[in-house]
Motif scaffolding. Structure first.
Motif, PDB file in Angstrom:
ATOM      1  N   THR A 107      33.480  32.817  41.933  1.00  0.00           N
ATOM      2  CA  THR A 107      33.676  32.262  40.583  1.00  0.00           C
ATOM      3  C   THR A 107      32.974  30.931  40.368  1.00  0.00           C
ATOM      4  N   THR A 114      36.133  36.688  39.115  1.00  0.00           N
ATOM      5  CA  THR A 114      37.041  36.619  40.262  1.00  0.00           C
ATOM      6  C   THR A 114      36.283  36.327  41.557  1.00  0.00           C
TER       7      THR A 114
ATOM      8  N   ASN B  94      43.002  35.768  46.212  1.00  0.00           N
ATOM      9  CA  ASN B  94      43.157  35.728  44.752  1.00  0.00           C
ATOM     10  C   ASN B  94      43.951  34.516  44.269  1.00  0.00           C
ATOM     11  N   SER B  98      40.771  31.378  45.057  1.00  0.00           N
ATOM     12  CA  SER B  98      40.428  31.403  43.635  1.00  0.00           C
ATOM     13  C   SER B  98      40.826  30.109  42.928  1.00  0.00           C
TER      14      SER B  98
END
Lengths: 273, 316
Positions: A107, A114, B94, B98
């Motif tokens: 990202t 993602t 995630n 992230s």
């Protein structure tokens, strides 16, 4: 808006050549799995299928694209640059110190939704986004580009079940069905086909197309995106060739980690830029 | 509002969260097929924002990530070992990775920390979670000791963006805090008892044990750490500075990255003079059956063992 399919095919050829050019600059890039997805990415971005805004990557009105097979998306770099997400000069710095264009995109690259590189996450995250868009009463669409070998990951099927159960008809998964994992043909490692019958059994709408045939891809994706409130998520199985257009790759079942020489790239591209 | 003095952390947290869902429409509550009495309210009152993903912890975190990327505040609820370890890679990629680029507001609620599922054996005991979740950059880690702290975590997690893990004990426990204002989540810890020579630094269920030990042995101090990350380490160092001995108490594996590691780091970096004594589970799983007190007793973690330790330290 009418899409010029000839222009679309010629754009795909440019993306293909740029992907090879970047691989020459950065041999660490996964070129074979990036080449199988060239027409898929090109059709999404230039075929009036994926609403996007290069000047505002997080524009609320965008359609979302999750590249679940992240490493096989070096071919998306030239497209994002061409669509204004970042300066085209960045392409020349791929994998270099200080660049944000790595071998496996994340990202930090404008245009990527993602974190990628770990397989099996795309569909589940897309399910959450699809659900979120519905709750926001957004009409935007979610696309996921996944690899066929990725369906060995059980978490993919957890997402497949969720999407059908929650009637996520704003979700379309495109399988870059290049038939190869890292070590062998998928059919020799773990049977993932028949994708169509498997997805249909899970409650999805499934179509199959030649993933290098730009008009066919465009027609199929347009139909799937415009399918309306069917209550069913959709999958497009795009039959592709890993290393498409480069004989040394096409003929090698171990091409996933292959690195091409400059001479091989020149031979494939005919020196085109 | 009158409340019972004994309550589960999860019912306190979920009840307060349900109250907030009336006005905060960004809240989603996702479960991997695990219930709670307080959860029935959310299921009935907000069915559009309650999702049971089924027995699928990996998908629980993935779907939560997607919703959070669309701007929602998402709470995920499952049994502690499964939400942390079955879905560890989902949390790592995630949520933790992230969030360094694009923070997502996902709070993982793990029920049944330590050996609170006493007779369910090693699969349901959760002795690794505090260490492995603390290991992840960008991840906050909370281990409340009672329902008062748990309730305080609701507004904090709603309004502080980023991924978080909260370990809930599985059993109803009495309140250790009479006043919610004593719970400073930025600071991460609170003094439950003043002391002179020995300090018990504990977290979660073990803070109840520590409190009782301090009542038996005047002069033994107690510090309850409810936020292992972030924690105001300078303030903790100041709180520990006067002690000769610090006994850490956790329902987790010791010497492997949990509470004791946090205290070791503080002692080392602030050059404190105290000696450390970790109390917790050693490097083996617990198959033995019996009450929680029994499991603690055979691992030298019960009140008698800690009292004996304090007496030895004082006699030396």
């Amino acid at each position: 808006m009418t899409v010029n399919l000839e222009a679309l095919a010629s754009k795909a050829r440019w993306v293909w050549a740029e992907t090879l050019r970047m691989h020459r600059l950065a041999p660490e890039t996964r070129v074979a799995s990036s080449l199988s997805a060239v027409e898929i990415f090109t059709t999404l971005y230039y075929g009036d299928l994926l609403a996007h805004n290069g000047g505002d990557p997080r524009w609320e009105g965008r359609d979302r694209l999750i590249v679940s097979k992240g490493h096989g998306s070096i071919s998306l770099f030239p497209i994002l640059a061409d669509r204004g997400f970042f300066d085209k000069a960045e392409l020349d710095r791929v994998c270099q110190e200080g660049s944000f264009l790595g071998g496996i995109p994340d990202t930090i690259i404008p245009g990527y939704e993602t974190i990628n590189g770990s397989l099996g996450h795309g569909i589940g995250v897309a399910c959450g986004m699809a659900l979120g868009l519905k709750r926001k009463r957004s009409s935007n669409h979610i696309f996921v580009v996944a690899g066929d070998g990725e369906f060995c990951e059980g978490s993919m099927w957890e997402g497949v079940m969720f999407a059908a159960h929650h009637r996520l008809d704003n979700l379309t998964v495109i399988i870059d069905n290049n038939k190869l994992c890292m070590l062998d043909r998928c059919e020799n490692i773990m049977t993932v086909e028949p994708f169509d019958r498997r997805f249909e059994a899970f409650g999805w709408e499934a179509r199959r197309v030649d993933g290098h045939d730009v008009p066919a891809l465009h027609q199929a994706l347009t139909a799937l995106k415009q399918r309306g409130a069917t209550g069913r998520p959709a999958v497009l199985i795009a039959d592709t060739v890993k290393g498409k257009g480069v004989p040394e790759l096409e003929q090698d079942t171990l091409c996933h980690i292959s690195t091409l020489t400059a001479a091989e790239i020149d031979r494939a591209t005919g020196g085109e830029r | 509002m009158s409340r019972p003095t004994t309550m589960t952390m999860r019912d306190s947290f979920i009840g307060t969260l349900c109250d907030r869902m009336a006005t905060d429409e960004a809240i989603f509550f996702l479960v991997a097929d695990l219930g709670a009495p307080a959860l029935d309210r959310i299921r009935n009152e907000y069915p559009q924002r309650f999702i049971n993903v089924g027995i699928a912890e990996q998908n629980l975190i993935n779907v939560a990530t997607g919703l959070a990327l669309e701007g929602f505040s998402v709470y995920t609820y499952a049994i502690a070992p499964f939400i942390t370890m079955r879905a560890y890679e989902q949390a790592r990629v995630n949520l933790a990775v992230s969030s360094q680029i694009r923070p997502v507001n996902v709070t993982m609620l793990g029920l049944g920390g330590g050996v609170s599922y006493v007779v369910s054996g090693p699969t349901h005991h959760c002795l690794e979670d505090l260490a492995i979740m603390r290991l992840l950059p960008n991840m906050s880690v909370y281990c409340p000791s009672d329902w008062v702290v748990a309730a305080q975590l609701v507004d904090y997690t709603r309004t502080t963006r980023g991924p978080k893990y909260i370990r809930f004990d599985g059993k109803a426990l009495p309140a250790l805090y009479a006043d919610p204002a004593a719970v400073d989540l930025q600071k991460g810890f609170a003094r439950l008892a003043p002391g002179s020579d020995i300090c018990l630094v504990s977290t979660g269920f073990m803070s109840h044990r520590a409190f009782k030990v301090a009542q038996e042995r005047p002069g033994v101090g107690v510090i309850d750490i409810f936020s292992l990350k972030p924690c105001d380490e300078s303030a903790l160092a100041a709180a520990l500075a006067s002690y000769s001995h610090v006994i850490t108490m956790e329902e987790g594996f010791i010497n492997n990255g949990g509470l004791d590691s946090l205290v070791t780091k503080v002692v080392r970096e602030h050059e404190l003079r105290c000696r450390q004594h970790p109390v917790g589970f050693n490097d083996r799983y617990v198959f033995e059956l019996g009450s929680r007190d029994h499991l603690h007793a055979i691992n030298d973690m019960d009140e008698a063992a800690v009292i004996a330790l304090t007496d030895r330290l004082r006699a030396a």
